[in-house]
Write an enzyme that holds these catalytic residues in place. Structure first.
Site, mmCIF file in Angstrom:
data_model
loop_
_atom_site.group_PDB
_atom_site.id
_atom_site.type_symbol
_atom_site.label_atom_id
_atom_site.label_comp_id
_atom_site.label_asym_id
_atom_site.label_seq_id
_atom_site.Cartn_x
_atom_site.Cartn_y
_atom_site.Cartn_z
ATOM 1 C CD GLU A 127 -19.646 20.605 12.205
ATOM 2 O OE1 GLU A 127 -21.181 20.852 12.546
ATOM 3 O OE2 GLU A 127 -19.130 20.821 13.800
ATOM 4 C CB CYS B 157 -22.107 22.016 16.539
ATOM 5 S SG CYS B 157 -21.639 20.223 16.465
#
Length: 379
Positions: free
Chosen positions: A134, A168
């Protein structure tokens, strides 16, 4: 949740089925910006799937890691299980490298930068292990000319300035229809003026805008601002360090750059948003998909044609595709993760649990015969 399946067999007197079993031991490497949540998303599913795990948090958030591990261990021990089911190893890159290389860890889940994730992924693949990556996100919000602008501004403030741009899923690019571009920039700068009145300690309930995590983040912020200016960008708001104790910088709005400007195409982990002017939704979608990362994306529109174009095969190429909500604040009931340089991994909800298990396809013959599949004769 952890279903098995039974399929019809082409052979009489046979059962064809599928079974899932734990991988064994897995590794979790998390980043500074979500020092507990990312661990929890991995840890909880891994334990449900029957695995043990070892966790390495960010070196700068070791106290969070230690405290969390103690809580998890105490719950396990109170229920008659070893606390070491969920173990912790604090340290730097040397620990992460050792985890990536260790064949005893069937899966390594890594959350962090694309550059480091690439190294982790290739190291784990070299030993034929599994990795769940990720990584970064150069996320965009597209605003059509029929969008509810009040809703848009509220969403942008949270998506661009929330957590001081250190998610993110933070919005890095605003792709605005040319008919609403100027109005949104005007409203956004006014909204940022209000944010500046509530800068401070994140523990204070009145604070809505806090500091960068470290001096490294401040330095990256300043470098990106300077590069944007050199490339012809205009600072509509911000662009400077806030003079107070801590690593505080101004939330920043940059206009005047083309969609393919090098600085726009690069993720900077800071509260900087590049505002792009698009002639139509078709072009805006192309710009959304033009970056290497593919984590989160959003469109604001009231037009159903735009919505289903955005959701379809020629729409957003991201793992998270939103409509009339910002790019950040994803619900963990769905699978969380992205495509392309974001790594392709999925955490949390939906069928993400499958990455923490190994699948077996099983055929059981309960007859007295031994037929071959595909009608093959071997007589």
């Amino acid at each position: 949740m952890l279903e098995g399946k039974i399929f019809p067999s082409e052979r009489p007197g046979h059962v064809l089925m599928e079974n899932w079993n734990p991988l064994g031991s897995i590794g979790i490497i998390s980043a500074f910006n979500f020092p507990i949540a990312v661990f929890g998303w991995n840890n909880a599913i891994a334990m449900v799937c029957g695995n043990t795990m070892i966790w390495k948090g960010a070196p700068s958030t070791s106290l969070c890691s230690v405290a969390t591990t103690k809580i998890v261990a105490s719950v396990l021990e109170k229920n008659g299980l070893p606390g070491a089911i969920s173990a912790l190893c604090c340290g730097g890159a040397d620990i992460g490298s050792a985890m990536a290389e260790d064949k005893r860890l069937s899966l390594v889940s890594f959350t962090g930068s694309t550059q480091v994730g690439n190294k982790v992924g290739t190291t784990v693949q070299a030993r034929f292990g599994k990795s769940l990556l990720e990584l970064g996100g150069n996320n965009a919000i597209i605003v059509s000319d029929d969008a509810d602008l009040e809703m848009v501004i509220r969403a942008i403030i949270f998506a661009c300035a929330g957590t001081a741009g250190q998610r993110c899923t933070t919005t890095r690019r605003l792709i605005l229809h040319e008919n609403v571009h100027d109005e949104i920039v005007k409203r956004l700068t006014k909204a940022y003026e209000q944010i500046m009145k509530r800068v401070g300690d994140p523990i204070d309930s009145n604070t809505i805008y806090g500091p960068m995590h470290s001096q490294i983040g401040v330095d990256n912020y300043l470098a990106a601002v300077q590069e944007a200016l050199k490339l012809g960008g205009k600072i509509e708001f911000g662009g400077k360090v806030i003079k107070r104790e801590g690593f505080f910088v101004e939330p920043t709005v940059v206009t005047g750059l083309p969609h393919n400007s090098p600085i726009v195409m690069k993720e900077t982990f800071a509260p900087i948003v590049y505002v792009l002017k698009a002639p139509n939704v078709d072009e805006a979608i192309k710009w959304n998909n033009s970056v290497n990362q593919g984590l989160s994306s959003s469109i604001f529109t009231q037009n159903l044609s735009n919505v289903f174009q955005w959701l379809g095969p020629k729409g957003s190429d991201c793992g998270i595709v939103n409509v009339n909500i910002p790019t950040s604040g994803a619900e963990i009931g769905g699978a969380f993760g992205g495509e392309k340089h974001t790594g392709g991994g999925r955490e949390s909800g939906s069928d993400s649990w499958k990455q923490y298990m190994r699948r077996s396809t099983i055929t059981i013959n309960y007859s007295k015969e031994l037929p071959l599949a595909q009608g093959i004769k071997f007589e």
